[in-house]
Design an enzyme around this catalytic site. Structure first.
Site: not given
Length: 234
Positions: A16, A18, A69, A95, A97, A111, A113, A149, A178
């Site tokens: 964790g 970020n 899922r 995960r 999605l 998100n 990346h 992505d 980041e």
């Protein structure tokens, strides 16, 4: 004057780092997002302890406890609903999605990346960047879409690839950016300074260019080389 703050959830699977950057940024009274929940699919994720230390509500559900899922994601969605979440930040959430979840949160989920998208989607980005011989690497905050992505880009930060870099040293340089970029990007999204137009992000002319593209100052590529990585023109 009370600042309207968007209730935001951060989804993690590990340490964790970020997430911590986002939580710390949200402590500022003028930050437009309130971290309403930190969720993990790994019940003993280290990041949950960090969130608890900040007094942030946490929740965890192991995806291994669900037969499908969709069952896991519907349980996750219920947790988000319980906390009044309006915006989701993925921060090392390991995960994939489903299209159902992504569509349900379309335009409300971002998100970070570790590459300059669209280059090096997926995993092992730093090793692949070194193998490709690129001179500039970095990180990207983007809206989440069904394709991995591939979502519209909110903001990016660039770092030089230095002589002698390894995936580990390059990763460390990217990670430091980041931690700067994600809070800036969340501020843009939560404040409404960015908006989606079809598949493109449009940023308000009043937003600083520094929160759209972060480029470090001159950094020598190698000792005594006389070469340097110069900031891009604005």
């Amino acid at each position: 004057m009370t600042v309207s703050r968007v209730k935001t959830a951060i989804l993690i699977s590990g340490r964790g780092s970020n997430m911590r950057a986002l939580v710390e940024a949200a402590q500022e009274p003028d930050f437009p997002a309130e971290i309403a929940l930190v969720f993990s699919n790994v019940p003993d994720a280290a990041g949950l302890h960090i969130a608890n230390a900040f007094g942030i509500p946490t929740s965890a559900l192991s995806h291994r406890d669900f037969g499908t899922r969709e069952a896991f994601e519907r349980a996750l969605d219920a947790k988000l609903g319980d906390h009044g979440v309006e915006l989701v930040c993925l921060a090392g959430f390991m995960r994939l999605l489903s299209e159902w979840f992504v569509d349900h949160w379309a335009g409300r989920m971002i998100n970070i990346h570790p590459s300059l998208l669209p280059s090096f989607r997926g995993l092992e980005t730093h090793a692949r960047a070194l193998k490709a011989g690129v001179l500039i690497h970095g990180c990207t905050v983007h809206y989440v879409v069904a394709d991995l992505d591939a979502g519209p880009i909110v903001a990016q930060a660039a770092v030089p690839v230095l002589a002698g870099d390894t995936p580990k040293t390059l990763a460390a340089r990217v990670l430091s950016q980041e931690h700067r970029l994600y809070p800036m990007a969340l501020r843009l999204v939560a404040s409404g300074a960015t908006r989606l137009e079809d598949t493109r992000v449009v940023t308000s002319v009043n937003a600083s260019a520094d929160v759209v593209m972060i480029v470090p100052g001159p950094i020598p590529l190698s000792k005594g080389s006389g070469r340097a990585f110069e900031p891009l023109g604005r």
